[in-house]
Design a protein around this motif. Structure first.
Motif, PDB file in Angstrom:
ATOM      1  N   MET A 107      25.018 -10.391 -35.498  1.00  0.00           N
ATOM      2  CA  MET A 107      25.394 -11.245 -34.372  1.00  0.00           C
ATOM      3  C   MET A 107      24.333 -11.206 -33.287  1.00  0.00           C
ATOM      4  O   MET A 107      23.967 -12.241 -32.714  1.00  0.00           O
ATOM      5  N   GLU A 108      23.812 -10.028 -33.002  1.00  0.00           N
ATOM      6  CA  GLU A 108      22.768  -9.891 -31.985  1.00  0.00           C
ATOM      7  C   GLU A 108      21.533 -10.712 -32.365  1.00  0.00           C
ATOM      8  O   GLU A 108      20.953 -11.409 -31.530  1.00  0.00           O
TER       9      GLU A 108
ATOM     10  N   ARG B 131      22.221 -14.571 -32.209  1.00  0.00           N
ATOM     11  CA  ARG B 131      22.288 -15.008 -30.814  1.00  0.00           C
ATOM     12  C   ARG B 131      20.872 -15.119 -30.219  1.00  0.00           C
ATOM     13  O   ARG B 131      20.533 -16.100 -29.544  1.00  0.00           O
ATOM     14  N   LYS B 132      20.032 -14.113 -30.477  1.00  0.00           N
ATOM     15  CA  LYS B 132      18.668 -14.132 -29.944  1.00  0.00           C
ATOM     16  C   LYS B 132      17.852 -15.276 -30.546  1.00  0.00           C
ATOM     17  O   LYS B 132      17.077 -15.937 -29.848  1.00  0.00           O
TER      18      LYS B 132
ATOM     19  N   TYR C 235      18.989 -18.102 -31.615  1.00  0.00           N
ATOM     20  CA  TYR C 235      19.456 -19.344 -30.984  1.00  0.00           C
ATOM     21  C   TYR C 235      18.853 -19.492 -29.588  1.00  0.00           C
ATOM     22  O   TYR C 235      18.387 -20.573 -29.206  1.00  0.00           O
ATOM     23  N   GLU C 236      18.850 -18.401 -28.818  1.00  0.00           N
ATOM     24  CA  GLU C 236      18.308 -18.451 -27.463  1.00  0.00           C
ATOM     25  C   GLU C 236      16.805 -18.723 -27.449  1.00  0.00           C
ATOM     26  O   GLU C 236      16.277 -19.300 -26.499  1.00  0.00           O
TER      27      GLU C 236
ATOM     28  N   PHE D 150      30.088 -18.553 -33.967  1.00  0.00           N
ATOM     29  CA  PHE D 150      28.989 -18.817 -33.039  1.00  0.00           C
ATOM     30  C   PHE D 150      28.096 -19.943 -33.572  1.00  0.00           C
ATOM     31  O   PHE D 150      27.719 -20.864 -32.844  1.00  0.00           O
TER      32      PHE D 150
ATOM     33  N   LYS E 277      27.643 -23.551 -31.697  1.00  0.00           N
ATOM     34  CA  LYS E 277      26.329 -23.883 -31.142  1.00  0.00           C
ATOM     35  C   LYS E 277      25.558 -24.894 -32.007  1.00  0.00           C
ATOM     36  O   LYS E 277      24.424 -25.246 -31.680  1.00  0.00           O
TER      37      LYS E 277
END
Length: 388
Positions: free
Chosen positions: A73-74, A77-78, A80-81, A104, A108
């Motif tokens: 997940m981490e 998320r990174k 995607y960012e 997520f 997104k």
């Protein structure tokens, strides 16, 4: 126009990938590719905040999360960012992703794919980067094609641009512009380009370049006979699954490959433009008649003044304008014009006599009147359809 996630899925190494989540993100652009490994491993100190380029397609074995699925997940998320375009993982360590990752991804619109152990990272990276390079080359080629069509360039510059398109042209070339008619179905240019990319047998006979809503096939041969090019064209159309019933195939004459490629492209494009104006396909440049000088001179001031002087009196008289356009479309055939206008031939004769009065052409013979009217109508249509 950049490649999209959905486009690169057609590449050979990616065809076995299974979409896990983020289906609404398949339109995201792809401009690069990378492998996620130690960047997300907690035991390794890594102080680069942006290890991957924006719009990159990222692949991973998820080895960094082997003992802690929360790291997935981490990492997602990174990624995607960072603005990456999609994420794909080899489903050996993890057959399924945690639900929070799937949620997520869907929220997104960030696509995630899974692939098996028989797919190799090196092949994926190589094929994506090669496809990106091909796409960049095609965009560059489109700009160069526009330049060669629109301007009379020195031979040295034509040769230089031609070599930037391909170093593997044989002595002679023919440009064939392939596009659906204006009211036809949109041509799936991306599918055709992907098929061409995978077809090694065509690459020493043909170059494909996107242009406007269609594409140019630049055919090349050591021989100048048109029949040689017909064989290559037929092979390309069949290999790329282009339905000849749904497209216009507009050929140039045969010219030398490097220093006369501009003539090939200009003739192919002008053949298509003439087809659009006359509403019927011309197969070759030699068939387009007066369009051979009307199209290149259509922006000339004197030509436009000639067309404006004759057409302006008709523009606010829809019935007479329509009659003139139909008369020229039917090449001066009164009966065909009457049929298309749903009236008697004598009505067409009357309208044309009034057009002569409105345009000051009363003293002209029928042949002179048609010659001037047809030239003016075609110049008017070229101006009206400047989006060609």
């Amino acid at each position: 126009m950049a490649l999209k996630v959905k486009d690169i899925l057609q590449l050979q190494s990616l065809q076995g990938m299974k979409l896990v989540s983020g289906e609404r993100g398949l339109e995201r652009a792809v401009c690069s590719a990378g492998i996620a490994d130690y960047e997300f491993a907690s035991e390794i100190e890594y102080d680069n905040d942006m290890p991957f380029d924006k719009d990159s397609f990222i692949i991973s074995s998820l080895l960094f999360a082997k003992n802690d699925e929360k790291k997935i997940m981490e990492a997602v998320r990174k990624l995607y960012e960072m603005g990456t375009s999609a994420f794909a993982y080899k489903d050996i360590i993890y057959g399924q992703l945690p639900q929070e990752v799937v949620k997520f991804s869907n929220d997104k619109n960030f696509p995630i794919f899974a692939f098996g152990q028989n797919v190799y990272f090196e092949n994926i990276i190589y094929e994506i980067m090669d496809a990106v390079q091909q796409e960049d080359t095609l965009i560059l080629a489109e700009q160069n094609i526009l330049k060669m069509i629109e301007y009379q360039l020195p031979k040295e510059e034509v040769t230089s641009i031609s070599k930037s398109i391909s170093l593997f042209f044989k002595e002679y070339a023919m440009a064939v512009y392939v596009s659906p008619p204006p009211d036809g179905e949109k041509l799936d240019v991306r599918r055709i380009l992907r098929s061409f990319y995978l077809n090694k047998g065509l690459k020493n006979k043909c170059i494909l370049c996107r242009y406007r809503k269609g594409l140019f096939m630049i055919l090349t041969s050591a021989f100048s006979q048109p029949e040689k090019f017909e064989v290559i064209l037929n092979e390309a159309m069949e290999s790329l699954s282009i339905d000849e019933e749904k497209v216009w195939v507009c050929r140039s004459n045969v010219h030398r490959s490097y220093d006369q490629l501009d003539l090939c492209l200009r003739e192919g494009w002008h053949t298509y433009a003439a087809s659009v104006i006359d509403g019927r396909p011309y197969e070759g440049y030699h068939q387009i008649g007066m369009f051979r000088y009307l199209i290149p001179l259509s922006g000339n001031f004197a030509m436009q003044q000639f067309a404006d002087d004759l057409m302006t009196p008709l523009l606010d008289k829809e019935e007479f304008l329509h009659t003139c356009l139909t008369f020229v479309h039917n090449k001066g055939d009164l009966n065909a014009t009457a049929y298309d206008c749903a009236c008697h031939p004598n009505t067409i004769r009357y309208r044309l006599s009034k057009v002569k009065e409105m345009t000051g052409l009363e003293s002209k013979t029928e042949a002179e009147f048609y010659a001037e009217l047809s030239a003016a109508v075609r110049l008017y249509l070229l101006k009206e359809q400047a989006g060609l």
